[in-house]
Design an enzyme around this catalytic site. Structure first.
Site, PDB file in Angstrom:
ATOM      1  N   GLU A  51       0.843  -1.097  -0.079  1.00 35.62           N
ATOM      2  CA  GLU A  51      -0.107   0.035   0.002  1.00 35.62           C
ATOM      3  C   GLU A  51       0.995   1.272   0.040  1.00 35.62           C
ATOM      4  OE1 GLU A  51      -3.261   0.694  -0.464  1.00 35.62           O
ATOM      5  OE2 GLU A  51      -2.450   2.691  -0.335  1.00 35.62           O
ATOM      6  N   CYS A  82       3.841  -2.829  -8.557  1.00 32.69           N
ATOM      7  CA  CYS A  82       2.541  -2.294  -7.921  1.00 32.69           C
ATOM      8  C   CYS A  82       2.972  -1.125  -7.119  1.00 32.69           C
ATOM      9  CB  CYS A  82       1.771  -3.201  -7.331  1.00 32.69           C
ATOM     10  SG  CYS A  82       0.052  -2.935  -7.160  1.00 32.69           S
ATOM     11  N   ARG A 111      -3.264   5.379  -9.580  1.00 34.48           N
ATOM     12  CA  ARG A 111      -3.442   4.777  -8.477  1.00 34.48           C
ATOM     13  C   ARG A 111      -4.794   3.961  -8.448  1.00 34.48           C
ATOM     14  NH1 ARG A 111      -4.691   6.030  -2.942  1.00 34.48           N
ATOM     15  NH2 ARG A 111      -4.274   4.349  -1.628  1.00 34.48           N
ATOM     16  N   HIS A 180       2.387  -8.313  -9.915  1.00 34.69           N
ATOM     17  CA  HIS A 180       3.269  -8.936  -9.004  1.00 34.69           C
ATOM     18  C   HIS A 180       3.848 -10.290  -9.539  1.00 34.69           C
ATOM     19  CE1 HIS A 180       1.661  -6.746  -5.591  1.00 34.69           C
ATOM     20  NE2 HIS A 180       0.763  -6.409  -6.011  1.00 34.69           N
ATOM     21  N   GLU A 182       6.328 -11.681  -8.348  1.00 41.40           N
ATOM     22  CA  GLU A 182       6.648 -12.429  -7.162  1.00 41.40           C
ATOM     23  C   GLU A 182       5.644 -13.482  -6.700  1.00 41.40           C
ATOM     24  OE1 GLU A 182       5.712  -9.261  -7.247  1.00 41.40           O
ATOM     25  OE2 GLU A 182       4.650  -8.884  -5.355  1.00 41.40           O
TER      26      GLU A 182
HETATM   27  N1  GLN Z   1      -3.617   0.133  -4.543  1.00 40.20           N
HETATM   28  C1  GLN Z   1      -1.978  -0.047  -3.877  1.00 40.20           C
HETATM   29  C2  GLN Z   1      -1.606   1.153  -3.582  1.00 40.20           C
HETATM   30  O1  GLN Z   1      -1.882   2.292  -3.998  1.00 40.20           O
HETATM   31  C3  GLN Z   1      -1.196  -1.062  -4.627  1.00 40.20           C
HETATM   32  C4  GLN Z   1      -1.524  -2.286  -4.543  1.00 40.20           C
HETATM   33  C5  GLN Z   1      -0.583  -3.307  -4.623  1.00 40.20           C
HETATM   34  O2  GLN Z   1       0.728  -2.957  -4.351  1.00 40.20           O
HETATM   35  N2  GLN Z   1      -1.069  -4.538  -4.692  1.00 40.20           N
HETATM   36  O3  GLN Z   1      -0.499   1.231  -3.233  1.00 40.20           O
END
Ligand code: GLN
Length: 202
Positions: A51, A82, A111, A180, A182
């Site tokens: 996040e 991400c 985002r 992702h 990973e």
């Molecule tokens: N929505 C998340 C953010 O704003 C990112 C989500 C994620 O890393 N899977 O940071």
């Protein structure tokens, strides 16, 4: 490469363990980074998914913002997934009030761009740098790239409502994916980062 590259994983928040495993699997030596001194001696760094609003706050609380920005400016290879892509973006849309990024890649990210109903999905992407076999890409409340400057290479995009939205970008030693890699067993993106970007910079 003469010695095993030491790759940090920013470990203030997010899916750190998965990146440590992936880096280990491609022959790098991963090391978690929570304090400024742990940035010393790194050959590269991964900023995980998680996040970005929380990551931003913790990076500042742990006094990592200034040294991370300096490391990026000095050419440290960094791969962001991400939330990590958001952290590497120079500009952000739909961020939280006061949210800052580290910057480095001349992009504007949006985002949570894929929307709430379909905020998690998977698709196959072909990235020339990884060869012809498609990569399974897992998107979890992912950003996309809304705009990119002339120094940025777009390596893959996803089409939504007839428009292409970049989801893999590179600028110099900085690589970012909206998804992702990973969390799947496919280690090709990590291998590309370690061998081609980190290896190419040493
Ligand atoms: N929505 C998340 C953010 O704003 C990112 C989500 C994620 O890393 N899977 O940071």
């Amino acid at each position: 490469m003469s010695t095993t590259p030491v790759i940090g994983v920013l470990a203030v928040q997010g899916d750190v363990v998965e990146h440590v495993r992936a880096l280990d699997a491609v022959g790098a030596s991963p090391r978690t980074v929570r304090r400024p001194s742990e940035l010393e001696g790194l050959d590269g760094l991964v900023i995980p998914g998680g996040e970005s609003t929380v990551m931003d706050k913790l990076v500042r609380a742990f006094d990592l913002r200034t040294p991370l920005r300096a490391a990026i400016r000095d050419g440290l290879p960094v791969y962001g997934t991400c939330a990590g892509m958001i952290m590497l973006a120079d500009r952000i849309l739909d961020g939280a009030a006061g949210q800052q990024t580290l910057g480095g890649i001349d992009i504007t990210v949006r985002r949570n761009a894929f929307g709430r109903q379909i905020d998690s999905f998977e698709t196959d992407l072909v990235l020339d740098v990884l060869g012809p076999e498609p990569l399974r890409a897992v998107f979890i409340r992912a950003p996309w790239v809304e705009e990119s400057g002339p120094g940025v290479s777009v390596l893959a995009s996803v089409v939504r409502e007839g428009r292409e939205h970049p989801v893999v970008v590179r600028q110099g030693n900085l690589l970012a994916t909206s998804f992702h890699p990973e969390v799947t067993g496919d280690r090709r993106v990590h291998a590309h980062f370690v061998r081609d970007i980190v290896g190419g910079s040493r």
